[in-house]
Design an enzyme around this catalytic site. Structure first.
Site, PDB file in Angstrom:
ATOM      1  N   ASP A  76      -2.829  14.191   7.170  1.00  0.00           N
ATOM      2  CA  ASP A  76      -2.285  12.978   6.552  1.00  0.00           C
ATOM      3  C   ASP A  76      -1.126  13.280   5.615  1.00  0.00           C
ATOM      4  O   ASP A  76      -1.325  13.302   4.402  1.00  0.00           O
ATOM      5  CB  ASP A  76      -3.424  12.277   5.774  1.00  0.00           C
ATOM      6  CG  ASP A  76      -3.110  10.824   5.488  1.00  0.00           C
ATOM      7  OD1 ASP A  76      -2.105  10.324   5.992  1.00  0.00           O
ATOM      8  OD2 ASP A  76      -3.897  10.202   4.744  1.00  0.00           O
ATOM      9  N   GLU A 123     -10.613   4.529   9.262  1.00  0.00           N
ATOM     10  CA  GLU A 123     -10.837   4.218   7.848  1.00  0.00           C
ATOM     11  C   GLU A 123     -11.493   2.848   7.667  1.00  0.00           C
ATOM     12  O   GLU A 123     -11.056   2.037   6.857  1.00  0.00           O
ATOM     13  CB  GLU A 123      -9.518   4.304   7.073  1.00  0.00           C
ATOM     14  CG  GLU A 123      -8.864   5.670   7.219  1.00  0.00           C
ATOM     15  CD  GLU A 123      -7.633   5.883   6.364  1.00  0.00           C
ATOM     16  OE1 GLU A 123      -6.876   4.930   6.161  1.00  0.00           O
ATOM     17  OE2 GLU A 123      -7.425   7.038   5.924  1.00  0.00           O
ATOM     18  N   GLU A 160       0.860  -1.184   0.000  1.00  0.00           N
ATOM     19  CA  GLU A 160       0.000   0.000   0.000  1.00  0.00           C
ATOM     20  C   GLU A 160       0.898   1.236   0.000  1.00  0.00           C
ATOM     21  O   GLU A 160       1.792   1.362   0.827  1.00  0.00           O
ATOM     22  CB  GLU A 160      -0.895  -0.025   1.258  1.00  0.00           C
ATOM     23  CG  GLU A 160      -1.858   1.137   1.303  1.00  0.00           C
ATOM     24  CD  GLU A 160      -3.141   0.821   2.073  1.00  0.00           C
ATOM     25  OE1 GLU A 160      -3.415  -0.370   2.334  1.00  0.00           O
ATOM     26  OE2 GLU A 160      -3.862   1.773   2.399  1.00  0.00           O
ATOM     27  N   ARG A 161       0.663   2.104  -0.958  1.00  0.00           N
ATOM     28  CA  ARG A 161       1.475   3.327  -1.116  1.00  0.00           C
ATOM     29  C   ARG A 161       2.949   2.995  -1.344  1.00  0.00           C
ATOM     30  O   ARG A 161       3.836   3.697  -0.867  1.00  0.00           O
ATOM     31  CB  ARG A 161       1.330   4.261   0.084  1.00  0.00           C
ATOM     32  CG  ARG A 161      -0.083   4.508   0.547  1.00  0.00           C
ATOM     33  CD  ARG A 161      -0.947   5.082  -0.525  1.00  0.00           C
ATOM     34  NE  ARG A 161      -2.333   5.233  -0.084  1.00  0.00           N
ATOM     35  CZ  ARG A 161      -3.329   5.518  -0.908  1.00  0.00           C
ATOM     36  NH1 ARG A 161      -3.113   5.673  -2.191  1.00  0.00           N
ATOM     37  NH2 ARG A 161      -4.554   5.657  -0.455  1.00  0.00           N
ATOM     38  N   GLU A 165       3.776   9.446  -0.570  1.00  0.00           N
ATOM     39  CA  GLU A 165       2.385   9.214  -0.955  1.00  0.00           C
ATOM     40  C   GLU A 165       1.715  10.446  -1.565  1.00  0.00           C
ATOM     41  O   GLU A 165       1.121  10.366  -2.635  1.00  0.00           O
ATOM     42  CB  GLU A 165       1.597   8.733   0.273  1.00  0.00           C
ATOM     43  CG  GLU A 165       0.120   8.581  -0.006  1.00  0.00           C
ATOM     44  CD  GLU A 165      -0.684   8.156   1.203  1.00  0.00           C
ATOM     45  OE1 GLU A 165      -0.086   7.791   2.230  1.00  0.00           O
ATOM     46  OE2 GLU A 165      -1.921   8.183   1.108  1.00  0.00           O
TER      47      GLU A 165
END
Ligand code: GCU
Length: 830
Positions: free
Chosen positions: A369, A289, A165-166, A397
């Site tokens: 973020d 999330e 992820e990312r 990111e």
């Protein structure tokens, strides 16, 4: 020609010093390791010294494990304080060393002794010695160095299926197809890189965790990972999924107060320690999330964290890294008071004294973020008893995903050096994080790194400066970011002054440049957040959804009102001095104005410019600087190997093109919103541009683009479905001359279209829409700000009246899309 390099050794290449420099260093006779256990970091260090000496100085030095040397010879002894004392070296008894610290002693310019406070300290001292040597610097007689904080960890967001992820550099080096990989060669190489900059822990799997990590085969895999990393002084921990008792254990609940759940985690924890006896502990993302967590079961966050903490306690020094990234992502924007930035303080309110001693709260540097600029998270000022880990990102990111160069330490320093004035006393974030401000014994840093199996590790050679710098910053957050990049450039590319100056200049300019052409004045990065790519521009995506990364931009005004008086009250979450500063527009620095205040576009900044004019000017200025990066890099041609030269050159050229996409998208978007003209009349006026939709089309059709600002004029062309070729033609009306021909087109997933550009019947150039094979950022599958890009053919002789023709051949769902063509006279940047 210099031999080609892949980047796999990062900054640990140990390039040979030229003979005249090498001859000034002592001829070492022996390396003596005071540890003979081959798994000990001390022994690892001795072997690394042996490797370094052979590569840097071409000296083949023997390795011994006994302190039997004559005073005359040039030896290197390495050990811990304890082993030096056992060998009778009482002078090292009272060295002022902290855990992991080291002392380098250089005797008469000949012999060197490396004394670690512990095994890891010795290893870090050896790497520091090798840095001195590689950079052709002379060691001082004595150098004592201690880390700023005990926790200097990295997080990998790797999934069991091998995706990251990312992550922007290929698949995982840890996992594939649900299991830990058989071949962990890259893991060992990664551990070496981490150790070389003082990093001592790693969480192996994604915070969005999968409980299959805990199956028996993967537990054995964790043993193998830990065994490989241990000789490098890197301990491992794991991320856990909160509902594992239900999912894997077959229990009816995952309630943290349920005795069966507690017993189940106790069992799993014993199993994990059986496999990894020195496990660091657990990283927990919960109630965030969509992830379940203690709140799902009507319990507090402390109940959740403490359940894991108690499971760890019988086994050693394991900690729970409980993430503060807890927020509601279905927030209602119509309520002016709602604010995601408030969430961490609200959720952790009253819990400071409720956590077990082995709970550490892991807090992202800003309240939202990883944006291009944020104030420090206010939660950093709220915990006194509970220690913290400051979470940074090395993976870029929201900051160009390694396809834009962004050297991060200047951004990190805005956080480290921020004075939160807790209880009216100086409280620099770096002193809170180190544990000094509130007397914590275990606190520090974590960075989401996300290296992948690309030989460059991060997908870009220049991005590796951020991993190196992360290690050095956690060791000493006061070290100058310029010194760090200079050292990195020397180690990675060579000692030549042109190399070092060029890389330093590009890197030091890179973060302000990226900020200039993305989101200014604290409005956040302004990339597309709804498609999940977090890459190309799409300012509208910030608003109108529950994610809470709002800008509240309308026709007249923009920014989040975070004041106590009229807004969300977020400014009031900071200690008084800081709160007062942010509450008031006049004392809020311009760079965070729109983070804290909602103002008209015509509001005047301290610079005297209006907000909107600042947006326009900054985007032009930033995009212009990005155009200089490829030119600056050109100075390195022949000074470094061609492979790395070309790899970086390609990315810098891509960045220069995408910076223009950013510039025009953001400017057009806000111009359309507020209808206030650019004082310098640049926005929307491009004298040398020919829109593809204005050309004569055959096999092509005009398509509207969403978001509109991702296309010049809001439209592009794509081949007619079913057509296997399209042609766009026009007659040049510009004066005859030499031009750079730039073509803006779209390169997305779904195919690799082919293009040719002709001037009359002369083929000027060809290219393929295959950036997905060459770059690492997240790609979309359509025409938008992620896929918009540019190709340029330089110095073309063009005559007025020439016919310019682009031929596109679609492939799959990529319909050879084109936005516009620019004919640029020398010195003009569109
Ligand atoms: C960001 C990121 C997610 C990640 C999350 C987190 O929102 O986009 O991919 O899971 O942060 O830090 O947990």
């Amino acid at each position: 020609m210099l031999p080609s390099e892949t980047g796999i050794d990062g900054w640990l290449r140990y390039a040979a010093l030229p003979d005249e420099l090498a001859s000034r260093h002592p001829q070492y006779s022996t390396i003596i390791s005071l540890a003979d256990d081959q798994c000990s970091p001390v022994f690892t260090a001795a072997r690394e010294l042996q490797l370094g000496l052979s590569k840097i100085l071409s000296q083949n030095v023997t390795l011994e494990t006994k302190l039997l040397v004559s005073a005359a010879s040039s030896y290197i002894v390495i050990g811990t304080v304890k082993t030096f004392l056992s060998a009778g070296r009482d002078e090292y008894e009272n060295l002022p060393l902290k855990d992991d610290g080291y002392c380098l002693v250089c005797k008469d310019g000949k012999a060197t002794e490396i004394i670690g406070q512990n095994d890891r300290g010795a290893l870090y001292g050896a790497f520091e010695f090798l840095r001195f040597l590689s950079r052709n610097q002379l060691l001082p007689e004595m150098r004592i160095s201690n880390p700023s904080a005990p926790i200097r960890w990295v997080n990998q967001w790797d999934n069991l299926d091998g995706s990251i992820e990312r992550g922007y550099a290929g698949p995982s080096i840890f996992f594939a197809d649900g299991y830990v990989l058989d071949d962990l060669t890259r893991v060992q190489q990664y551990a070496r890189l981490l150790a070389s900059v003082g990093l001592n822990g790693l969480i192996v799997n994604n915070v969005n965790s999968n409980y299959n990590l805990l199956n028996p085969i993967n537990m054995q895999g964790l043993t193998r990972i830990a065994d490989i990393m241990r000789p490098w002084g890197v301990r491992i921990g794991v991320s856990l999924y909160f509902d594992t008792p239900k999912g894997l254990g077959g229990l009816r609940t995952s309630d943290p107060l349920d005795p069966d759940v507690i017993a189940w985690w106790g069992y799993i924890t014993s199993e994990l320690y059986r496999h990894v006896p020195d496990m660091l502990g657990y990283l927990i993302k919960a109630n965030s999330e969509g992830q379940p967590g203690p709140l799902t079961y009507g319990r507090t966050l402390a109940d959740g964290a403490n359940m894991f903490a108690r499971a760890l306690q019988p086994h050693g020094d394991g900690v729970v890294m409980y993430r503060a990234f807890v927020y509601n992502h279905h927030l209602d924007e119509s309520d002016w008071k709602n604010d995601r930035a408030n969430a961490a303080v609200e959720y952790f309110d009253g819990l400071d004294t409720q956590f077990e001693d082995n709970v550490i709260v892991q807090i992202k540097y800003g309240p939202i973020d990883f944006q291009i600029r944020e104030p420090p998270s206010p939660l950093l000022a709220h915990l006194r008893k509970t220690p913290i880990i400051l979470e940074l990102q090395v993976t870029q990111e929201y900051l160009g995903q390694q396809d834009h160069v962004v050297y991060l330490p200047p951004l990190w320093k805005t956080i480290f050096n921020f004075d939160l004035h807790v209880d009216g006393q100086q409280s620099l974030v770096r002193d809170i994080v180190s544990g000094q401000r509130f007397n914590w014994s275990r606190s520090g840093y974590a960075a989401v790194v996300n290296v992948g199996n690309d030989p460059t590790w991060l997908g870009s050679h220049l991005a590796m400066a951020n991993l190196y710098a992360y290690g050095l910053c956690t060791w000493d957050p006061q070290q100058s970011e310029e010194d760090i990049i200079q050292g990195w450039a020397q180690l990675t590319f060579g000692l030549d002054k042109t190399i070092v100056d060029t890389i330093t200049n590009i890197s030091m300019a890179s973060w302000p440049t990226y900020e200039d052409y993305s989101g200014n004045l604290g409005i956040q990065t302004l990339c597309d957040i709804v498609t999940h790519c977090h890459y190309g521009p799409c300012p509208a995506s910030q608003d109108g959804n529950g994610w809470g990364q709002w800008t509240r931009a309308d026709a007249h005004s923009i920014g989040m009102d975070r004041t106590v008086a009229t807004g969300t009250g977020n400014a009031g979450q900071y200690p008084q001095v800081v709160a007062e500063q942010f509450e008031c527009i006049d004392t809020t620095p311009d760079e965070l104005l729109l983070w804290f205040h909602h103002v008209p576009y015509t509001h005047r900044l301290k610079s005297g410019k209006t907000v909107i004019q600042h947006f326009y000017d900054a985007h032009y200025a930033g995009a212009l600087v990005a155009q200089t990066f490829p030119q600056q890099w050109e100075a390195l041609r022949g000074l470094i190997d061609d492979d790395r030269f070309n790899h970086v050159a390609f990315r810098l050229r891509y960045q220069a093109g995408h910076a223009l996409v950013w510039r025009d998208s953001i400017n057009n978007f806000y111009y359309a919103k507020c209808e206030i003209k650019d004082e310098r009349n640049r926005v929307g006026n491009h004298a040398w541009r020919i829109e593809a939709e204005d050309m004569t089309l055959e096999g092509y059709m005009v398509v509207p683009v969403t978001p509109f600002e991702a296309a010049s004029g809001g439209k592009a062309i794509a081949t007619i479905p079913g057509a296997d070729i399209g042609t766009a033609q026009c007659t040049v009306t510009f004066p005859s001359g030499i031009y750079d021909i730039a073509i803006n087109y779209y390169d997305h997933l779904g195919g690799r279209s082919q293009y040719q550009v002709f001037l009359n019947e002369r083929l000027i150039g060809t290219w393929t829409g295959d950036l997905e094979d060459k770059l690492g950022h997240d790609f979309s599958d359509r025409i938008d700000g992620h896929s918009a890009t540019r190709v340029t053919f330089n110095k073309v002789n063009v005559k007025k009246g020439d016919s310019l023709r682009i031929v596109g051949r679609p492939d799959g769902s990529e319909l050879a899309p084109i936005d516009y063509v620019s004919l640029l006279p020398p010195g003009i940047v569109d």
